[in-house]
Structures are given as structure tokens and as C-alpha cells.
Design a protein around this motif. Structure first.
Motif: not given
Length: 224
Positions: A3, A30, A38, A41-42, A44-46, A73
Motif C-alpha cells: 500500500q 493509496v 492531505e 488524512g490518507f 487516518e483512512k487507509y 500507523q
């Protein structure tokens, strides 16, 4: 599946990087972040394994972004692609444990090769219960550097022995004779002299005659 997140403030370069990545198997993009906000933000989501990161980002520096991503992460690896070539910046970045560092502009082949090495490292690492020295030598490039050196040296000149002789000469300001060199590294006087003369022919060291109180003059070798 790796990823991957691209963090690059120039959208054209980000697009080029993404096109390179699309040619690779088992790599999923991703997203493309144009700034630190930004990128966070990515994260936090993926789930993210690898970030392709520029160091010069408008709102937050690249190193700060990497720290923030790892806070979210934990284990995120990074390949740096940046115009930053200052020694201090590179030292700071390498100490962050990045997988690779490339100075812009880069070629497609160089980025693809880096990501493939990253994939291979992860595959091998996940299949090993314990890590041996051979695995580490391959990862840190020692095996490759020895092979390259072997290709450059002529027949009869072993790169490992050659490096031992170079180190010994660097440690000996008063020069060293072939016989003494052989004793130091565990080879015969004839073998040591062959290596010393080889280095002399390359212009890396010089030879001179040293006259003692008795006996014939001795040929000694010095670092230039």
C-alpha cells in the motif's frame, strides 16, 4: 500488496510517479498528497506500507510528515525523492531509517528498481524466522559492492585482500615493506608485493627505497 502513498507538492511529478508505480505488480497506490495535511488524512483512512516522499512540502517538512505518519500507523517505510542534496539534510533523513534516497530528477528505472528491492526485502523478511548475515549483506548492498569490485580487479587480485592491504597502508605512516604486509594480513611476501605493485600501478600508493644500517635497501610502500 504494498500500500503506497505519494507525497509530492508538484502535481505533475506526483502524476509521473503514480504512472511509474502502476507498472508494478502487487503495488497499490493509496493516493497522492500535495501537502502534509492531505498525507495525514490518507494515513487516518487507509493502511500504508510505503510512502514516496519529497522533503520540501509547503505546510510541513517531509521529515515531519514521516514522523506524523508513523505516529498514526507505526511501521511506515519511506523512499525519499527530493531535490535536497545538502549533506546535513541527507544525514538527518538517513537517520530516520528511510529505505532509499533519490535526488531529483530521477529516471523511471531507478524508482521501479527501488520499489522492487523493497518488495523483495519484505517478501524475504516475512519468510524468515531468523535473519542471517547473508540476508543482511544482500540487503545492505555488501554482496553487490564486492561483486562490482571483483569485476573491476584483474585476475589474481581478490577485492577483500586488496581492501585489507589498503587499510593497513592507511594505518602506517612510515610505509610498509611487502614482507611485513604479508605478515599483517596472512599472505606470502610475494603475494603481498603483487597487490602492492598493483596499487602502485593505479597511482593509489607510491614505492620508495628505505636504507637501513645494514643490508640491502628495502622497498617500502606509502599512501600518496
Amino acid at each position: 500488496m504494498i500500500q503506497t502513498l505519494i507525497v509530492e507538492d508538484d502535481y505533475r511529478i506526483a502524476e509521473i510517479h503514480s504512472e511509474f508505480i502502476e507498472h508494478l505488480d502487487n503495488v497499490k497506490l493509496v493516493g497522492k498528497a500535495l501537502n502534509g495535511k492531505e498525507a495525514i488524512g490518507f494515513a487516518e483512512k487507509y493502511p500504508i506500507n510505503l510512502v514516496i516522499l519529497d522533503l520540501y512540502i509547503p505546510d510541513i517538512s517531509g521529515l515531519e510528515i514521516l514522523e506524523e505518519l508513523r505516529k498514526i500507523q507505526g511501521e511506515i517505510d519511506a523512499i525519499i525523492i527530493s531535490a535536497a542534496s545538502e549533506k546535513n539534510m541527507i544525514q538527518r533523513t538517513v537517520r530516520k531509517g528511510v529505505f532509499d534516497y533519490m535526488i531529483k530528477p530521477i529516471k523511471q528505472e531507478r524508482l521501479i528498481e527501488s520499489i522492487k528491492r523493497y518488495q523483495l526485502f519484505n517478501e524475504r523478511f516475512s519468510n524468515e524466522e531468523t535473519v542471517n548475515q547473508h540476508f543482511l549483506d544482500n540487503h545492505f548492498g555488501l554482496k553487490g559492492s564486492i561483486e562490482i569490485e571483483a569485476q573491476r580487479t584483474p585476475k589474481g587480485i581478490d577485492p577483500l585482500t586488496l581492501n585489507k592491504i589498503k587499510k593497513k597502508i592507511d594505518q602506517t605512516k612510515e610505509g610498509v615493506a611487502a614482507e611485513k604486509m604479508g605478515e599483517h594480513i596472512g599472505v606470502s611476501r610475494t603475494t603481498a608485493r603483487r597487490y602492492l605493485e598493483y596499487l602502485t600501478s593505479l597511482g593509489e600508493i607510491k614505492a620508495d627505497l628505505a636504507y637501513g644500517a645494514v643490508g640491502r635497501p628495502e622497498r617500502r610502500y606509502y599512501r600518496l
